[in-house]
Design an enzyme around this catalytic site. Structure first.
Site, PDB file in Angstrom:
ATOM      1  N   CYS A 108       0.859  -1.183   0.000  1.00  0.00           N
ATOM      2  CA  CYS A 108       0.000   0.000   0.000  1.00  0.00           C
ATOM      3  C   CYS A 108       0.893   1.231   0.000  1.00  0.00           C
ATOM      4  CB  CYS A 108      -0.882  -0.007   1.250  1.00  0.00           C
ATOM      5  SG  CYS A 108      -1.947   1.435   1.405  1.00  0.00           S
ATOM      6  N   HIS A 150      -9.161  -3.379  -2.396  1.00  0.00           N
ATOM      7  CA  HIS A 150      -8.230  -2.653  -1.524  1.00  0.00           C
ATOM      8  C   HIS A 150      -8.570  -1.154  -1.514  1.00  0.00           C
ATOM      9  CE1 HIS A 150      -3.913  -2.007   0.001  1.00  0.00           C
ATOM     10  NE2 HIS A 150      -4.299  -0.793  -0.337  1.00  0.00           N
ATOM     11  N   GLU A 151      -8.833  -0.597  -2.695  1.00  0.00           N
ATOM     12  CA  GLU A 151      -9.130   0.840  -2.778  1.00  0.00           C
ATOM     13  C   GLU A 151     -10.479   1.174  -2.153  1.00  0.00           C
ATOM     14  OE1 GLU A 151      -6.659   2.538  -3.335  1.00  0.00           O
ATOM     15  OE2 GLU A 151      -5.489   0.950  -4.256  1.00  0.00           O
ATOM     16  N   HIS A 154     -10.202   1.516   1.441  1.00  0.00           N
ATOM     17  CA  HIS A 154      -9.687   2.852   1.802  1.00  0.00           C
ATOM     18  C   HIS A 154     -10.821   3.879   1.885  1.00  0.00           C
ATOM     19  CE1 HIS A 154      -5.320   2.781   1.941  1.00  0.00           C
ATOM     20  NE2 HIS A 154      -5.218   2.168   0.776  1.00  0.00           N
TER      21      HIS A 154
HETATM   22 ZN   LIG Z   1      -3.649   1.148  -0.011  1.00  0.00          ZN
END
Ligand SMILES: [Zn+2]
Length: 189
Positions: A108, A150-151, A154
């Protein structure tokens, strides 16, 4: 203009993003700045929180990746060059029923040099709007799917370290603590 990427444990990384409502010129500029920042940092995805804004907006570009994956965008299979870098506003993910879980060592941009195995479902369907506000449906798997998951995490204030099993998380604990300390010291300056 490339933006500064914030590192763990900057509080913005734990803030759920607000919905994008205005698909105007300033959004397009911001999305372009995010793309530039992602490319400059050598990443395949970047969320708005990572450049200091809690907004439901992320960018993805997998053209440099040699991983194998499949995709279907709005019912077709356009070449990647036609839709990447991809800007995703207000993305929502549905996991494809019966898809297997896969393990992959993730990194990341907000955690320099820290990596660890994360288990995620393989195939997803993501709905989102592009920077002009046009809605899209994207079905994908492999690294493409993982990157989007993953995004989108976030955008909800969730980080990849939260998804690691205890053993993996324990193995990077010292590095994560050191990074948090470094970030805190830098913000005091
Ligand atoms: Zn990340």
């Amino acid at each position: 203009m490339a933006l500064r990427i914030v590192q763990y444990n900057n509080p913005v990384l734990r803030t759920k993003g607000e919905k994008v409502n205005a698909f105007d010129a300033s959004l397009a500029v911001f999305a372009n700045d995010m793309i530039e920042s992602m490319h400059e940092a050598g990443g395949i995805g970047l969320a708005a929180q990572q450049v200091g804004r809690a907004l439901q907006l992320c960018v993805v570009d997998l053209r440099e990746s040699d991983a194998e994956f499949t995709w279907e965008l709005d019912g077709a299979k356009p070449p990647m060059d036609l839709f990447m870098p991809l800007v995703m506003a207000n993305p929502k993910i549905t996991i494809v029923a019966g898809t297997p879980e896969t393990v992959y060592e993730e990194g990341c941009l907000s955690f320099p040099k820290i990596r660890g195995d994360v288990t995620r479902p393989d195939a997803i369907v993501a709905t989102f709007k592009d920077e002009r506000g046009v809605p899209h449906v994207l079905k994908c798997d492999g690294l493409f799917s993982r990157c989007i998951q993953h995004e989108v995490d976030h955008l909800n204030g969730v980080l990849f370290i939260d998804r690691m099993d205890k053993k993996t998380r324990g193995g990077i604990e010292d590095a994560v603590k050191a990074l948090a300390k470094e970030t805190k010291a830098a913000t005091k300056k």
